[in-house]
Design a protein around this motif. Structure first.
Motif, PDB file in Angstrom:
ATOM      1  N   UNK A  30      53.966  36.807  33.889  1.00  0.00           N
ATOM      2  CA  UNK A  30      52.648  37.409  34.095  1.00  0.00           C
ATOM      3  C   UNK A  30      51.642  36.292  34.321  1.00  0.00           C
ATOM      4  N   UNK A  31      50.676  36.573  35.188  1.00  0.00           N
ATOM      5  CA  UNK A  31      49.773  35.522  35.636  1.00  0.00           C
ATOM      6  C   UNK A  31      48.340  36.053  35.627  1.00  0.00           C
ATOM      7  N   UNK A  32      47.438  35.328  34.965  1.00  0.00           N
ATOM      8  CA  UNK A  32      46.024  35.705  34.908  1.00  0.00           C
ATOM      9  C   UNK A  32      45.177  34.630  35.561  1.00  0.00           C
ATOM     10  N   UNK A  33      43.990  35.026  35.986  1.00  0.00           N
ATOM     11  CA  UNK A  33      42.999  34.076  36.465  1.00  0.00           C
ATOM     12  C   UNK A  33      41.716  34.289  35.678  1.00  0.00           C
ATOM     13  N   UNK A  34      41.139  33.212  35.178  1.00  0.00           N
ATOM     14  CA  UNK A  34      39.884  33.270  34.439  1.00  0.00           C
ATOM     15  C   UNK A  34      38.864  32.422  35.168  1.00  0.00           C
ATOM     16  N   UNK A  35      37.716  32.991  35.448  1.00  0.00           N
ATOM     17  CA  UNK A  35      36.630  32.260  36.107  1.00  0.00           C
ATOM     18  C   UNK A  35      35.634  31.837  35.045  1.00  0.00           C
TER      19      UNK A  35
END
Length: 309
Positions: free
Chosen positions: A6-11
């Motif tokens: 699973x892969x998340x992106x946080x800005x």
């Protein structure tokens, strides 16, 4: 068959961002982080490791990658994107327009905004059904609750899917089904803060005694039961009777009281300037932060024992 990574992106890699990143890393996800600040990118692994240690998780941050711009991230793998930048509506709107152009159709686009209506942030997007609020409370790596906030455009199935992801990561999601300003937690918290500051403004009690009253009376009970269940214990008839007496006398001010505005105007804003309602120095700030996190972890142990997180 091995489970897909699973892969998340946080800005954003500020205080809130670090806690959210730690939540994902601690749950076995890989995380791409986008921050324009080189110093933030350079210090992010150490800050995330510290948050993971506070969670009682391994401090391995090998799954963390940092980038200066959104297009650099690997959008072909992103399951959930979380925006955590400053409360600047035009900035958020520009970021979501860019994310929409980069993200796969199945990627959930979420904002950690604590105040702006989600429908305003997502205004103009072509795929508003997958856009929603994902509001964490500071420190995000320790506070178990997260608000999943739907606008009138958000697909309820997508909101439930994101809520299920949060639950798998050890959070307790609540579904906020109407896009009201402040959502759920900050509206309740705001009502309490308005009255607390009014009591200080009017000289009814000191800041120390206001804090003691909240922590050692009804706040103490709230760790055991929320306000609704607590009144199921004591009886709604009593609550109704008390409401007729007390509620008409509560403040209904539509802005901050003079004492708060004066503190802000004078730069007395708390830890950031080492002055607020109380005086601080480096040593007392470090001691208070450690005490605060220790108390949160103790409460979290109770919630885990009850199986509610």
């Amino acid at each position: 068959m091995p489970q897909r990574e699973r892969h998340a992106l946080v800005i954003g890699g500020g205080t809130m961002g670090v806690g959210i990143i730690a939540m994902f890393i601690g749950g076995g996800w890989t995380v791409d982080v986008v921050s324009r600040s080189a110093s933030t990118r350079d210090s992010l692994a150490a800050a995330t490791a510290k948050a993971l240690a506070g969670m009682g998780k391994p401090t391995d941050t090998a799954g963390l990658k940092t980038f200066a711009t959104l297009p650099e991230a690997d959008w072909s793998k992103i399951d959930v994107a979380v925006e955590t930048v400053t409360e600047d509506l035009p900035l958020k709107q520009r970021l979501f327009a860019e994310m929409e152009a980069l993200a796969l159709p199945a990627t959930a686009l979420t904002s950690n905004s604590s105040s702006f209506p989600i429908s305003e942030i997502g205004k103009g997007l072509k795929t508003q059904g997958r856009m929603m609020g994902l509001h964490f409370f500071m420190p995000a790596h320790l506070i178990p609750l997260v608000e999943v906030v739907s606008s009138i455009h958000t697909d309820p199935v997508e909101a439930e899917r994101v809520g299920a992801i949060m639950r798998d990561l050890g959070k307790r999601p609540v579904q906020v089904r109407k896009d009201v300003i402040g959502f759920l937690g900050n509206r309740i918290q705001g009502a309490l803060m308005r009255e607390a500051l009014w009591l200080i403004e009017q000289g009814v009690a000191s800041p120390e005694d206001v804090d003691a009253t909240v922590r050692l009376s009804f706040g103490f009970r709230y760790a055991a039961a929320g306000p609704i269940v607590q009144k199921e214990h004591s009886g709604w008839d009593t609550t109704c009777a008390v409401a007729k007496i007390i509620w008409p006398d509560l403040t209904n001010a539509d802005g901050p009281p003079p004492i708060l505005q004066k503190n802000v105007d004078e730069g007395r804003i708390g830890f950031k300037t080492k002055h607020g309602f109380f005086e601080w120095n480096d040593e007392s700030i470090a001691k208070e932060r450690a005490r605060y996190e220790r108390a949160l972890r103790k409460c979290l142990e109770i919630f885990k024992e009850e199986g509610i997180v």
